[in-house]
Scaffold this motif. Sequence first.
Motif, PDB file in Angstrom:
ATOM      1  N   TYR A 108       0.824  -1.211   0.000  1.00 12.93           N
ATOM      2  CA  TYR A 108       0.000   0.000   0.000  1.00 12.93           C
ATOM      3  C   TYR A 108       0.865   1.271   0.000  1.00 12.93           C
ATOM      4  O   TYR A 108       0.508   2.268  -0.632  1.00 12.93           O
ATOM      5  N   GLY A 109       1.978   1.234   0.709  1.00 12.10           N
ATOM      6  CA  GLY A 109       2.799   2.445   0.828  1.00 12.10           C
ATOM      7  C   GLY A 109       4.071   2.427   0.016  1.00 12.10           C
ATOM      8  O   GLY A 109       5.016   3.152   0.317  1.00 12.10           O
ATOM      9  N   LEU A 119       9.207   2.269  -0.286  1.00 12.37           N
ATOM     10  CA  LEU A 119      10.205   1.536  -1.075  1.00 12.37           C
ATOM     11  C   LEU A 119      11.027   2.450  -1.986  1.00 12.37           C
ATOM     12  O   LEU A 119      11.801   1.961  -2.807  1.00 12.37           O
ATOM     13  N   ARG A 120      10.859   3.749  -1.862  1.00  9.73           N
ATOM     14  CA  ARG A 120      11.636   4.659  -2.704  1.00  9.73           C
ATOM     15  C   ARG A 120      13.087   4.711  -2.216  1.00  9.73           C
ATOM     16  O   ARG A 120      13.378   4.362  -1.064  1.00  9.73           O
ATOM     17  N   LYS A 121      13.984   5.131  -3.105  1.00  9.67           N
ATOM     18  CA  LYS A 121      15.394   5.256  -2.753  1.00  9.67           C
ATOM     19  C   LYS A 121      15.918   6.605  -3.234  1.00  9.67           C
ATOM     20  O   LYS A 121      15.812   6.921  -4.412  1.00  9.67           O
ATOM     21  N   GLU A 122      16.456   7.396  -2.310  1.00  7.74           N
ATOM     22  CA  GLU A 122      17.007   8.704  -2.648  1.00  7.74           C
ATOM     23  C   GLU A 122      18.468   8.764  -2.216  1.00  7.74           C
ATOM     24  O   GLU A 122      18.802   8.462  -1.067  1.00  7.74           O
ATOM     25  N   ARG A 123      19.321   9.161  -3.146  1.00 12.21           N
ATOM     26  CA  ARG A 123      20.768   9.173  -2.909  1.00 12.21           C
ATOM     27  C   ARG A 123      21.156  10.261  -1.909  1.00 12.21           C
ATOM     28  O   ARG A 123      20.591  11.353  -1.909  1.00 12.21           O
ATOM     29  N   PRO A 124      22.147   9.970  -1.074  1.00 11.17           N
ATOM     30  CA  PRO A 124      22.635  11.008  -0.160  1.00 11.17           C
ATOM     31  C   PRO A 124      23.500  12.037  -0.893  1.00 11.17           C
ATOM     32  O   PRO A 124      24.221  11.696  -1.839  1.00 11.17           O
ATOM     33  N   TYR A 176      17.167   8.414   1.613  1.00 17.28           N
ATOM     34  CA  TYR A 176      16.087   7.524   2.054  1.00 17.28           C
ATOM     35  C   TYR A 176      16.297   6.172   1.376  1.00 17.28           C
ATOM     36  O   TYR A 176      16.642   6.159   0.196  1.00 17.28           O
ATOM     37  N   PRO A 177      16.142   5.053   2.080  1.00 20.15           N
ATOM     38  CA  PRO A 177      15.676   4.884   3.456  1.00 20.15           C
ATOM     39  C   PRO A 177      16.704   5.317   4.498  1.00 20.15           C
ATOM     40  O   PRO A 177      17.805   5.764   4.157  1.00 20.15           O
TER      41      PRO A 177
END
Length: 305
Positions: A165-166, A171-176, A200-201
């Motif tokens: 559902y979320g 489940l997104r991935k954002e680079r530092p 993220y995460p």
Amino acid sequence: MGVSEPSQGLPQFTATGYVDDQLFIQYDSDTKKAQARVPWMEKLEKDDAQYLDRQTQALHGWVKKFRVDLENARNFYNQSKGFHTWQLMYGCELRGDGSKGGHLQYGYDGRDYIALDKETLTWTAADVPAQNTKRKLEAEPAIAEHDKAYLEEECIEWLRRYLDYGKETLLRKERPVVKVTTQAEHDSMETLVCQAHGFYPKAIETTWTRDGEVLEHKTFHRDVAPNSDGTFHAWLSIQIDPKDRDRYRCRVEHDSLLEPLVFAWEETSASNLGLIIRCVVGAAMALLVAGIIGIYFYSKYKRSC
């Protein structure tokens, strides 16, 4: 969590549910209602209209149970009335390699009290008073069996559903974004600071290396903290001799990266910095002179203007 002396802003009982770092459901004994806390819960409620009602009814029962458990713990410690807390924390995990995990433990006044060992179906007491609860729980083995089944089956099933559902956010991935800076210290030493933000995460691994060797024991870590946009930031520092600065690197590992990244401090030329400062000051002086001339001519010729 249950408290012995509720007050305004502190209900007798509160419960919060998280998926990873996201608070998705909340309940307290003042509102007496389980409430969704993230937008993706609307999709779950659309498919399961009774979900929040079931959670509400279950948590109603916990209020009374926590009141009894808290009173028992207070008696085991032979304490007089006063402010005390009784906490339960449990959860299950789905790991990247497909393996599963789970835990369930109680706390009294912010300290460990007793925990379930779901592999042996026994309970581990943190101190002598908690032995009373251990004997009571192990006299009813069905309790441990039920908790183990919940953690390994039902909890995992619900975790999969929540992730589905979320998934847009969970489940997104954002680079530092990583930056290495310096801070002057006493005794001719300096501190190198490695800052990572916007990732993220939450899980991230950052280390300092010297000539490729990891320096775990010489670094200072700050806990990973949230940003207002739902991402996270973290930093770690190390005190060094400025002469050895070029030998140090910050190594960052994160799920958003295909491989670890390595960062070094990049020196800003003093002459370039001086040129920038002179340009800024020069521009400011030019604007100031232009302003003064403008004011002079305006005041002198404002009538004819």
